[in-house]
Structures are given as structure tokens and as C-alpha cells.
Design a protein around this motif. Structure first.
Motif, PDB file in Angstrom:
ATOM      1  N   TYR A   1      30.215  29.855  32.120  1.00 49.53           N
ATOM      2  CA  TYR A   1      30.528  30.995  32.986  1.00 49.53           C
ATOM      3  C   TYR A   1      30.611  32.239  32.098  1.00 49.53           C
ATOM      4  O   TYR A   1      31.321  32.235  31.086  1.00 49.53           O
ATOM      5  CB  TYR A   1      31.858  30.766  33.711  1.00 49.53           C
ATOM      6  CG  TYR A   1      31.999  31.583  34.964  1.00 49.53           C
ATOM      7  CD1 TYR A   1      31.385  31.187  36.142  1.00 49.53           C
ATOM      8  CD2 TYR A   1      32.731  32.761  34.969  1.00 49.53           C
ATOM      9  CE1 TYR A   1      31.496  31.936  37.296  1.00 49.53           C
ATOM     10  CE2 TYR A   1      32.855  33.518  36.123  1.00 49.53           C
ATOM     11  CZ  TYR A   1      32.239  33.094  37.278  1.00 49.53           C
ATOM     12  OH  TYR A   1      32.354  33.844  38.426  1.00 49.53           O
TER      13      TYR A   1
ATOM     14  N   THR B   1      32.059  35.102  31.832  1.00 49.46           N
ATOM     15  CA  THR B   1      33.262  35.835  31.405  1.00 49.46           C
ATOM     16  C   THR B   1      34.440  34.909  31.128  1.00 49.46           C
ATOM     17  O   THR B   1      35.598  35.346  31.136  1.00 49.46           O
ATOM     18  CB  THR B   1      33.661  36.850  32.498  1.00 49.46           C
ATOM     19  OG1 THR B   1      33.832  36.121  33.724  1.00 49.46           O
ATOM     20  CG2 THR B   1      32.614  37.915  32.686  1.00 49.46           C
ATOM     21  N   GLN B   2      34.146  33.636  30.866  1.00 47.62           N
ATOM     22  CA  GLN B   2      35.223  32.653  30.680  1.00 47.62           C
ATOM     23  C   GLN B   2      36.156  33.007  29.510  1.00 47.62           C
ATOM     24  O   GLN B   2      35.699  33.434  28.446  1.00 47.62           O
ATOM     25  CB  GLN B   2      34.604  31.274  30.419  1.00 47.62           C
ATOM     26  CG  GLN B   2      35.630  30.166  30.365  1.00 47.62           C
ATOM     27  CD  GLN B   2      34.991  28.801  30.158  1.00 47.62           C
ATOM     28  OE1 GLN B   2      33.776  28.669  30.206  1.00 47.62           O
ATOM     29  NE2 GLN B   2      35.810  27.802  29.921  1.00 47.62           N
ATOM     30  N   LYS B   3      37.454  32.825  29.735  1.00 45.29           N
ATOM     31  CA  LYS B   3      38.458  33.083  28.693  1.00 45.29           C
ATOM     32  C   LYS B   3      38.952  31.754  28.128  1.00 45.29           C
ATOM     33  O   LYS B   3      38.930  30.741  28.807  1.00 45.29           O
ATOM     34  CB  LYS B   3      39.656  33.842  29.291  1.00 45.29           C
ATOM     35  CG  LYS B   3      39.300  35.088  30.080  1.00 45.29           C
ATOM     36  CD  LYS B   3      38.747  36.189  29.204  1.00 45.29           C
ATOM     37  CE  LYS B   3      38.410  37.431  30.011  1.00 45.29           C
ATOM     38  NZ  LYS B   3      37.353  37.264  31.023  1.00 45.29           N
TER      39      LYS B   3
ATOM     40  N   PRO C   1      43.494  36.636  41.525  1.00 47.38           N
ATOM     41  CA  PRO C   1      42.631  37.035  42.641  1.00 47.38           C
ATOM     42  C   PRO C   1      41.157  37.193  42.264  1.00 47.38           C
ATOM     43  O   PRO C   1      40.343  37.489  43.124  1.00 47.38           O
ATOM     44  CB  PRO C   1      43.241  38.372  43.076  1.00 47.38           C
ATOM     45  CG  PRO C   1      43.982  38.886  41.902  1.00 47.38           C
ATOM     46  CD  PRO C   1      44.278  37.746  40.980  1.00 47.38           C
ATOM     47  N   PHE C   2      40.805  37.031  41.005  1.00 54.04           N
ATOM     48  CA  PHE C   2      39.398  37.081  40.570  1.00 54.04           C
ATOM     49  C   PHE C   2      39.210  35.913  39.602  1.00 54.04           C
ATOM     50  O   PHE C   2      38.987  36.114  38.416  1.00 54.04           O
ATOM     51  CB  PHE C   2      39.087  38.405  39.866  1.00 54.04           C
ATOM     52  CG  PHE C   2      39.315  39.617  40.722  1.00 54.04           C
ATOM     53  CD1 PHE C   2      38.279  40.135  41.503  1.00 54.04           C
ATOM     54  CD2 PHE C   2      40.549  40.223  40.776  1.00 54.04           C
ATOM     55  CE1 PHE C   2      38.488  41.245  42.305  1.00 54.04           C
ATOM     56  CE2 PHE C   2      40.772  41.335  41.579  1.00 54.04           C
ATOM     57  CZ  PHE C   2      39.739  41.845  42.350  1.00 54.04           C
TER      58      PHE C   2
ATOM     59  N   GLY D   1      37.154  33.441  38.818  1.00 52.91           N
ATOM     60  CA  GLY D   1      35.950  33.028  38.086  1.00 52.91           C
ATOM     61  C   GLY D   1      35.858  31.520  37.962  1.00 52.91           C
ATOM     62  O   GLY D   1      35.975  30.791  38.956  1.00 52.91           O
ATOM     63  N   CYS D   2      35.694  31.030  36.737  1.00 53.15           N
ATOM     64  CA  CYS D   2      35.565  29.581  36.573  1.00 53.15           C
ATOM     65  C   CYS D   2      36.924  28.892  36.488  1.00 53.15           C
ATOM     66  O   CYS D   2      36.997  27.701  36.207  1.00 53.15           O
ATOM     67  CB  CYS D   2      34.692  29.244  35.372  1.00 53.15           C
ATOM     68  SG  CYS D   2      35.456  29.699  33.820  1.00 53.15           S
TER      69      CYS D   2
ATOM     70  N   THR E   1      39.983  29.428  34.682  1.00 50.58           N
ATOM     71  CA  THR E   1      40.776  29.120  33.484  1.00 50.58           C
ATOM     72  C   THR E   1      42.263  29.210  33.807  1.00 50.58           C
ATOM     73  O   THR E   1      43.044  28.313  33.465  1.00 50.58           O
ATOM     74  CB  THR E   1      40.407  30.093  32.339  1.00 50.58           C
ATOM     75  OG1 THR E   1      38.994  30.101  32.203  1.00 50.58           O
ATOM     76  CG2 THR E   1      41.028  29.658  31.022  1.00 50.58           C
TER      77      THR E   1
ATOM     78  N   ASP F   1      38.221  33.743  44.713  1.00 54.11           N
ATOM     79  CA  ASP F   1      36.964  34.265  44.189  1.00 54.11           C
ATOM     80  C   ASP F   1      35.981  34.429  45.339  1.00 54.11           C
ATOM     81  O   ASP F   1      36.025  33.676  46.314  1.00 54.11           O
ATOM     82  CB  ASP F   1      36.359  33.360  43.114  1.00 54.11           C
ATOM     83  CG  ASP F   1      35.409  34.152  42.221  1.00 54.11           C
ATOM     84  OD1 ASP F   1      35.816  34.536  41.109  1.00 54.11           O
ATOM     85  OD2 ASP F   1      34.270  34.428  42.657  1.00 54.11           O
ATOM     86  N   ILE F   2      35.132  35.413  45.193  1.00 52.28           N
ATOM     87  CA  ILE F   2      34.216  35.751  46.288  1.00 52.28           C
ATOM     88  C   ILE F   2      32.968  34.865  46.289  1.00 52.28           C
ATOM     89  O   ILE F   2      32.266  34.793  47.278  1.00 52.28           O
ATOM     90  CB  ILE F   2      33.838  37.255  46.197  1.00 52.28           C
ATOM     91  CG1 ILE F   2      33.366  37.784  47.541  1.00 52.28           C
ATOM     92  CG2 ILE F   2      32.813  37.506  45.121  1.00 52.28           C
ATOM     93  CD1 ILE F   2      33.222  39.299  47.560  1.00 52.28           C
ATOM     94  N   THR F   3      32.687  34.172  45.180  1.00 58.13           N
ATOM     95  CA  THR F   3      31.441  33.394  45.145  1.00 58.13           C
ATOM     96  C   THR F   3      31.687  31.890  45.260  1.00 58.13           C
ATOM     97  O   THR F   3      32.634  31.352  44.692  1.00 58.13           O
ATOM     98  CB  THR F   3      30.639  33.633  43.840  1.00 58.13           C
ATOM     99  OG1 THR F   3      31.329  32.998  42.772  1.00 58.13           O
ATOM    100  CG2 THR F   3      30.454  35.099  43.550  1.00 58.13           C
TER     101      THR F   3
ATOM    102  N   HIS G   1      29.669  40.761  37.678  1.00 59.27           N
ATOM    103  CA  HIS G   1      30.882  40.402  36.949  1.00 59.27           C
ATOM    104  C   HIS G   1      31.161  41.423  35.868  1.00 59.27           C
ATOM    105  O   HIS G   1      30.267  41.921  35.227  1.00 59.27           O
ATOM    106  CB  HIS G   1      30.710  39.051  36.259  1.00 59.27           C
ATOM    107  CG  HIS G   1      30.472  37.948  37.236  1.00 59.27           C
ATOM    108  ND1 HIS G   1      30.121  36.695  36.868  1.00 59.27           N
ATOM    109  CD2 HIS G   1      30.506  37.934  38.588  1.00 59.27           C
ATOM    110  CE1 HIS G   1      29.963  35.940  37.926  1.00 59.27           C
ATOM    111  NE2 HIS G   1      30.198  36.688  38.978  1.00 59.27           N
ATOM    112  N   SER G   2      32.466  41.670  35.654  1.00 60.82           N
ATOM    113  CA  SER G   2      32.835  42.593  34.579  1.00 60.82           C
ATOM    114  C   SER G   2      32.677  41.896  33.244  1.00 60.82           C
ATOM    115  O   SER G   2      32.661  40.687  33.155  1.00 60.82           O
ATOM    116  CB  SER G   2      34.258  43.036  34.751  1.00 60.82           C
ATOM    117  OG  SER G   2      35.086  41.901  34.848  1.00 60.82           O
TER     118      SER G   2
END
Ligand SMILES: C[S@@+](CC[C@H](N)C(=O)[O-])C[C@H]1O[C@@H](n2cnc3c(N)ncnc32)[C@H](O)[C@@H]1O
Length: 296
Positions: A39, A41-43, A65-66, A68-69, A71, A87-89, A295-296
Motif C-alpha cells: 500500500y 502510504t503504509q506506515k 477516519p482515513f 488505508g491498509c 496499520t 476508508d472510501i475505497t 492518496h496523500s
């Protein structure tokens, strides 16, 4: 003369330096890292672990609220926090579900609820009408497949891929390619998929359709023959057509049951599975998905 008195300091008894706002002791994820799920932007989990431990107690609720994958979600689960992820997707939601399953085992899905995903055919039709890409990601998630990289040329016609090992963990990786059709379907699409199976040297090809397959489509699929499992001598149709209604009804791709789905890099298994009721809640917007923002 006596010795000058000295103060003994024990490092483990000292408070230490307070953390500054520049955390350079946690490495960012790079290609070879086991945590990496692909992903963008994964942290790192270590980062989220520090944030969650310093800002919440066990049993409290973490909201991302965002997400992503996921984390923050995976770490919240491991640290016995309740969580709400948005997440929106459908791509992200599918990935989080696989991540939680890999880290906490199959039973984890009984501990959370997903809101906003199609659960019946009319919802799926609605999703396909509003955003065919979201529909595609959601449909791929239903069979545990990942989205095919959209590289020019090589992946044309293929929407997803699923990898499995057929000879125990050490065996070579086998491939299922998938094509998802949300519009009208016809026999030409089955012929195309037969060609892609050959081109990609895939073991199995799957056509996921919203509409029912026609008789000529089924005949063409049957003509593709079988994939014979090296392990158990079982055979599986080389070209399978699955409708969304069938998938929602519990049908799945036929491929060796003793095999391992190795489609997603497995998230490291967490040590403390938790049985508390938790919620994975994409925003209501996901029920009426919009095109994802960059994605940011
Ligand atoms: C920077 S990524 C989050 C990465 C996350 N921290 C991780 O470790 O995977 C931002 C996420 O926000 C999602 N997103 C963008 N707009 C959104 C919206 N309006 N509502 C919910 N999620 C949204 C994107 O789909 C993307 O997955």
C-alpha cells in the motif's frame, strides 16, 4: 581523607529524555520489510504502536477516519483497543480484512462488522453503476484476489491475480488470473480470457460477472479443460465463470484446498488475539462510493 561522595544513577530507574516531536528512531518501511503490504502510504506498526500507547489505554476506542491498509487498526487490535476504521475505497477495506485475518486468524472476522459493503445483488448492481472500479475492487476482495498492476501492455484484460502454493509451503507459486465484468457479458470475453491464461501461463482463469453467463459462455469455458493439481491429483476447471450472486451465496473459486493463498504478503501474526466485539466502519459514503481521491 574520605572519598568524595558520588551519586550512583541507575539508567533503568531514570525517567529518560522526554520524546521530542522528531521521531527518527523508527525506520520507515522499505521494499524488503516483512510488514509491507504494497500500500503506497503504509506506515510502520512501531510508529502507530507508540502513538496508540502514548494516547490511549486498553479498552479505549481508536478512530482512524482515513485508515488505508489499516496499520492503526491492526495495532489497535493487538493492543486491546476498540477501533473504528473508515476508508472510501473497497481496495483498502479488502486489504484490511486480509491483514486482520493473517495477523489474528480466521475467527477475527466474527469480532468486527463492516458497514457499507454490498451484501446482496442489488447493492452490488448499484455499486457497479456508480463506480465500476470500486465494484471491481470489491469483487476481487470477495475471492481474496489482489488488483493487477495496470502496467501498459502486459496486464491488459486482467483485473486481478491470486497466487497459491500447491505443493506445501515450499512449492512453486501458481497463479489464478481474474477478469471482472460489471456490464453485458458474451462469449468473446471467455475466449479472451482463455488467451490470457495461455499468455500468462496461469493455472486457472476466473471470469467474475454481474450478469448471468450465457450457455455459449459456459460451453467455451468448459472447453478450456482442467488444471491438474500436482499434489493431490485432483483437477479443477481451467476457466471458471462465477457470478456475483453465486459469490454472495458462498460459492468460491475451485482450486486446490490444501493449497495456501499467498496473494497478499502475510501480515505478521500478532501475539494477542482479542475476542471483543469491534467495528470496521467505512463511512456511509462507501455505501454510495465516489471516485477515490489521490492518496496523500
Ligand atoms: C494516506 S492513506 C492512509 C494510510 C494509512 N495511514 C496506512 O498506514 O495505511 C489515506 C487513505 O484515506 C482514504 N480516503 C481518501 N479520502 C477519503 C474520504 N473522503 N473518506 C474516507 N477515506 C478517504 C484513501 O482511500 C487512503 O486509503
Amino acid at each position: 581523607m574520605g572519598a568524595v561522595p558520588q551519586l550512583k544513577r541507575y539508567l533503568d530507574k531514570m525517567k529518560g529524555q522526554p520524546l521530542s516531536d522528531n521521531w527518527d528512531d523508527i525506520e520507515h518501511l522499505h521494499g524488503s520489510n516483512l510488514e509491507g503490504l504494497g500500500y503506497p502510504t503504509q506506515k510502520p506498526e512501531a510508529l502507530l504502536e507508540r502513538i496508540l500507547k502514548s494516547s490511549s489505554e486498553e479498552g479505549e476506542t481508536v478512530l482512524d477516519p482515513f485508515c488505508g491498509c489499516g496499520t492503526s487498526i491492526a495495532v489497535a487490535q493487538r493492543l486491546n483497543r476498540k477501533w473504528i476504521g473508515i476508508d472510501i475505497t473497497h481496495l483498502a477495506i479488502g486489504l484490511i480484512k486480509s491483514r486482520l485475518r493473517d495477523a489474528f486468524g480466521e475467527a477475527v472476522k466474527e469480532t468486527y462488522k463492516v458497514i457499507g459493503e454490498p451484501t446482496a445483488l442489488p447493492d452490488a448492481e448499484e455499486l457497479a453503476k456508480e463506480d465500476p472500479y470500486q465494484f471491481q475492487w470489491w469483487a476481487l476482495g470477495l475471492v481474496g484476489a489482489r488488483r493487477a498492476e495496470q502496467r501498459k501492455g502486459s496486464d491488459q484484460g486482467i483485473d486481478g491475480r491470486l497466487y497459491f502454493h500447491d505443493e506445501g509451503e515450499g512449492g512453486s507459486t501458481k497463479q489464478i488470473i481474474l477478469s471482472v465484468k460489471s456490464g453485458h457479458v458474451n462469449v468473446a470475453q471467455v475466449r479472451d480470457l482463455r488467451g490470457f491464461i495461455e499468455r500468462e501461463k496461469a493455472e486457472i482463469g476466473v471470469l467474475i460477472t454481474l450478469e448471468d453467463a450465457t450457455k455459449p459462455m459456459r460451453t467455451e469455458a468448459a472447453a478450456a479443460g482442467f488444471y491438474k493439481s500436482l499434489y493431490g491429483q485432483d483437477k479443477y476447471p481451467k476457466l471458471q465463470i462465477l457470478t456475483v450472486a453465486e459469490l454472495l451465496g458462498g460459492k468460491s473459486i475451485a482450486y486446490p484446498q490444501h493449497s495456501h493463498n499467498v496473494t497478499f504478503k502475510r501480515a505478521p501474526r500478532a501475539e494477542t488475539p482479542q475476542a471483543e466485539q469491534l467495528t470496521l466502519a467505512p463511512s456511509d459514503e462507501t455505501a454510495k462510493p465516489r471516485k477515490p481521491r489521490k492518496h496523500s
